[in-house]
Motif scaffolding. Structure first.
Motif, PDB file in Angstrom:
ATOM      1  N   UNK A   1       0.838  -1.197   0.000  1.00 37.59           N
ATOM      2  CA  UNK A   1       0.000   0.000   0.000  1.00 37.59           C
ATOM      3  C   UNK A   1       0.876   1.251   0.000  1.00 37.59           C
ATOM      4  N   UNK A   2       0.448   2.272  -0.745  1.00 34.26           N
ATOM      5  CA  UNK A   2       1.077   3.583  -0.677  1.00 34.26           C
ATOM      6  C   UNK A   2       0.221   4.422   0.272  1.00 34.26           C
ATOM      7  N   UNK A   3       0.704   4.659   1.489  1.00 31.30           N
ATOM      8  CA  UNK A   3      -0.090   5.411   2.450  1.00 31.30           C
ATOM      9  C   UNK A   3       0.397   6.850   2.526  1.00 31.30           C
ATOM     10  N   UNK A   4      -0.443   7.712   3.069  1.00 27.89           N
ATOM     11  CA  UNK A   4      -0.131   9.132   3.207  1.00 27.89           C
ATOM     12  C   UNK A   4      -0.484   9.536   4.626  1.00 27.89           C
ATOM     13  N   UNK A   5       0.338  10.412   5.222  1.00 26.60           N
ATOM     14  CA  UNK A   5       0.044  10.908   6.563  1.00 26.60           C
ATOM     15  C   UNK A   5      -1.317  11.577   6.584  1.00 26.60           C
ATOM     16  N   UNK A   6      -1.989  11.484   7.727  1.00 30.80           N
ATOM     17  CA  UNK A   6      -3.326  12.057   7.847  1.00 30.80           C
ATOM     18  C   UNK A   6      -3.291  13.580   7.740  1.00 30.80           C
ATOM     19  N   UNK A   7      -4.387  14.140   7.248  1.00 27.48           N
ATOM     20  CA  UNK A   7      -4.513  15.594   7.183  1.00 27.48           C
ATOM     21  C   UNK A   7      -4.451  16.171   8.586  1.00 27.48           C
ATOM     22  N   UNK A   8      -3.953  17.414   8.691  1.00 24.29           N
ATOM     23  CA  UNK A   8      -3.817  18.036   9.999  1.00 24.29           C
ATOM     24  C   UNK A   8      -3.385  19.485   9.867  1.00 24.29           C
ATOM     25  N   UNK A   9      -3.587  20.253  10.942  1.00 29.86           N
ATOM     26  CA  UNK A   9      -3.066  21.607  11.077  1.00 29.86           C
ATOM     27  C   UNK A   9      -2.501  21.747  12.487  1.00 29.86           C
ATOM     28  N   UNK A  10      -1.633  22.747  12.686  1.00 34.04           N
ATOM     29  CA  UNK A  10      -1.085  22.998  14.007  1.00 34.04           C
ATOM     30  C   UNK A  10      -0.199  21.895  14.529  1.00 34.04           C
ATOM     31  N   UNK A  11       0.471  21.172  13.640  1.00 31.17           N
ATOM     32  CA  UNK A  11       1.320  20.045  13.999  1.00 31.17           C
ATOM     33  C   UNK A  11       2.780  20.480  14.086  1.00 31.17           C
ATOM     34  N   UNK A  12       3.661  19.531  14.351  1.00 28.13           N
ATOM     35  CA  UNK A  12       5.114  19.752  14.359  1.00 28.13           C
ATOM     36  C   UNK A  12       5.747  18.892  13.271  1.00 28.13           C
ATOM     37  N   UNK A  13       6.779  19.424  12.626  1.00 33.37           N
ATOM     38  CA  UNK A  13       7.504  18.663  11.614  1.00 33.37           C
ATOM     39  C   UNK A  13       8.962  19.101  11.605  1.00 33.37           C
ATOM     40  N   UNK A  14       9.864  18.132  11.471  1.00 31.50           N
ATOM     41  CA  UNK A  14      11.300  18.416  11.374  1.00 31.50           C
ATOM     42  C   UNK A  14      11.912  17.465  10.360  1.00 31.50           C
ATOM     43  N   UNK A  15      13.069  17.842   9.837  1.00 37.69           N
ATOM     44  CA  UNK A  15      13.852  16.964   8.973  1.00 37.69           C
ATOM     45  C   UNK A  15      15.124  16.574   9.716  1.00 37.69           C
ATOM     46  N   UNK A  16      15.427  15.287   9.709  1.00 35.15           N
ATOM     47  CA  UNK A  16      16.704  14.797  10.219  1.00 35.15           C
ATOM     48  C   UNK A  16      17.199  13.726   9.259  1.00 35.15           C
ATOM     49  N   UNK A  17      18.378  13.967   8.679  1.00 35.87           N
ATOM     50  CA  UNK A  17      18.883  13.028   7.689  1.00 35.87           C
ATOM     51  C   UNK A  17      18.001  13.011   6.459  1.00 35.87           C
ATOM     52  N   UNK A  18      17.565  11.832   6.087  1.00 35.40           N
ATOM     53  CA  UNK A  18      16.777  11.666   4.872  1.00 35.40           C
ATOM     54  C   UNK A  18      15.284  11.504   5.152  1.00 35.40           C
ATOM     55  N   UNK A  19      14.849  11.943   6.341  1.00 32.18           N
ATOM     56  CA  UNK A  19      13.448  11.747   6.707  1.00 32.18           C
ATOM     57  C   UNK A  19      12.813  13.043   7.203  1.00 32.18           C
ATOM     58  N   UNK A  20      11.533  13.207   6.855  1.00 27.46           N
ATOM     59  CA  UNK A  20      10.678  14.232   7.426  1.00 27.46           C
ATOM     60  C   UNK A  20       9.814  13.557   8.484  1.00 27.46           C
ATOM     61  N   UNK A  21       9.807  14.115   9.696  1.00 22.51           N
ATOM     62  CA  UNK A  21       9.044  13.553  10.809  1.00 22.51           C
ATOM     63  C   UNK A  21       7.891  14.489  11.152  1.00 22.51           C
ATOM     64  N   UNK A  22       6.691  13.924  11.353  1.00 18.35           N
ATOM     65  CA  UNK A  22       5.495  14.713  11.639  1.00 18.35           C
ATOM     66  C   UNK A  22       4.809  14.151  12.877  1.00 18.35           C
TER      67      UNK A  22
END
Length: 406
Positions: A10-31
């Protein structure tokens, strides 16, 4: 909710959202975190879910978290230092927070554990949300936000919101600066040595270039701003409002500001003073002290209360947020990832993309490639397969909507 099945299923996608946190470390985006709207109710997303986007393959996966979990919140401030995601502040069902948590993103066993920092020295900021953070010399340096204070905590760095106070508790906007040293686990409030600080505000944005911390816009009392300020993070001297000649962005809040070069900042989106969701992008040059609007951005993709992170090849990754004014029509939360290429890709990246897009034509020759780059090639093939899958799914939804209309 269980983790997503493997990419082959399956190709999944992160759930829709607002007011969240996100950072990049290495080769990944974390939410992490944020909220959505369900039947006109604000629902905070699960606090034990961490979504990972692999930049090379373009695939999302979800991992369940353990440890001392933060409460489910929106408006928290997230930042990454040395592979650790720190979460401070935010708003939940019980009110505003001034708790600080971290999770090690570079775990070897694939288990992500939250840790609440309780053995700190010093005094943390008062509870608040919609604040901003600079990362400098292993320090988390926080500015502003909206929150509450007791009567004996009121000061010049706090503007009271007249419509929100009761008893001895007051709600309003901050412009104080607090820092947390991640090496010594110490909170301290630096002594501002000069200059004029910005007005108290929330839903603003910030970015670091060198030893300078920049702030743009945000909500100030009952209006939104388009002012630019700078704090020297070594001397703790404010620049005062930076006066800029020529064209400049309109007033806004809930926007993002991302450093994309040694002297350039990328501004995107937000909510205007007349409550219009914005889709414009601007580049600010510190060298020339001027703004330049980008004219090729799609006007049909406005965003506010989204996140923006810089990728490994200078691309700005905009995730989530809303396409509607959250004050009046809180239904337009998004789950798509907008990627803005701010500089030319490397020759290697261009070649990998070319192979990935034409994998079916080149399938008999891919095995001839050097073994060192073969894993990167396979990830790019997966990336473009996932992109095509999402495009086909979107087209199918549009076809079904057209059939329902007719």
């Amino acid at each position: 909710m269980a983790a997503c099945p493997p990419p082959s299923q399956q190709f999944c996608v992160a759930e829709e959202r607002s007011g969240h946190c996100a950072v990049v470390d290495g080769n990944f985006l974390y939410v992490w975190g944020g909220y959505v709207s369900i039947e006109e109710n604000e629902v905070y997303l699960p606090n034990d879910e961490l979504w990972l986007y692999e930049i090379d393959s373009g695939l999302w996966t979800m991992h369940l978290m353990e440890g001392e979990l933060p409460t489910s919140m929106s408006g928290s401030c997230g930042a990454c230092i040395n592979g650790k995601l720190y979460i401070f502040g935010g708003f939940d069902d019980k009110g505003y927070s001034n708790r600080l948590y971290y999770v090690n993103l570079r775990t070897r066993n694939g288990t992500y554990k939250w840790k609440k920092i309780t053995d700190f020295k010093g005094q943390p900021p008062t509870p608040r949300d919609k604040l901003s953070c600079w990362v400098y010399k292993d320090r988390l340096i926080y500015f502003g936000g909206y929150g509450c204070r007791k009567h004996n905590e009121l000061s010049d760095c706090f503007d009271v919101h007249d419509a929100f106070w009761e008893g001895q508790i007051f709600w309003g906007w901050h412009n104080d600066v607090h820092a947390f040293d991640t090496n010594t686990q110490t909170w301290f409030q630096p002594t501002i040595r000069g200059g004029v600080p910005p007005q108290p505000r929330a839903a603003h944005t910030c970015a670091v270039l060198g030893n300078k911390g920049y702030i743009f816009g945000g909500r100030v009392l009952q209006t939104r701003m388009s002012d630019l300020h700078c704090l020297n993070l070594d001397t703790w001297i404010w620049s005062g409002r930076i006066h800029i000649s020529g064209e400049k962005p309109k007033d806004r809040s809930w926007h993002t500001l991302t450093p994309i070069a040694d002297d350039k900042l990328f501004l995107f989106g937000g909510l205007s003073s007349d409550n219009v969701p914005l889709s414009d992008g601007w580049i600010h040059s510190v060298t020339t002290n001027g703004w330049k609007q980008l004219t090729h951005l799609p006007k049909s993709r406005p965003r506010l209360w989204h996140t923006a992170c810089l990728g490994t090849e200078g691309e700005v990754m905009i995730f989530g947020g809303s396409k509607d004014d959250l004050h009046f029509l809180d239904t337009g939360h998004c789950s798509d990832l907008l990627i803005f290429q701010t500089q030319p890709y490397s020759l290697l990246r261009l070649c990998l993309d070319c192979i990935g897009k034409n994998a079916s034509l080149l399938k008999n020759q891919i095995s001839w490639l050097p073994s060192k780059i073969l894993p990167q090639v396979l990830k790019k093939i997966t990336f473009w397969a996932a992109a095509n899958h999402r495009q086909e799914k979107k087209a199918e939804i549009e076809r079904q909507e057209q059939i329902n209309v007719t």
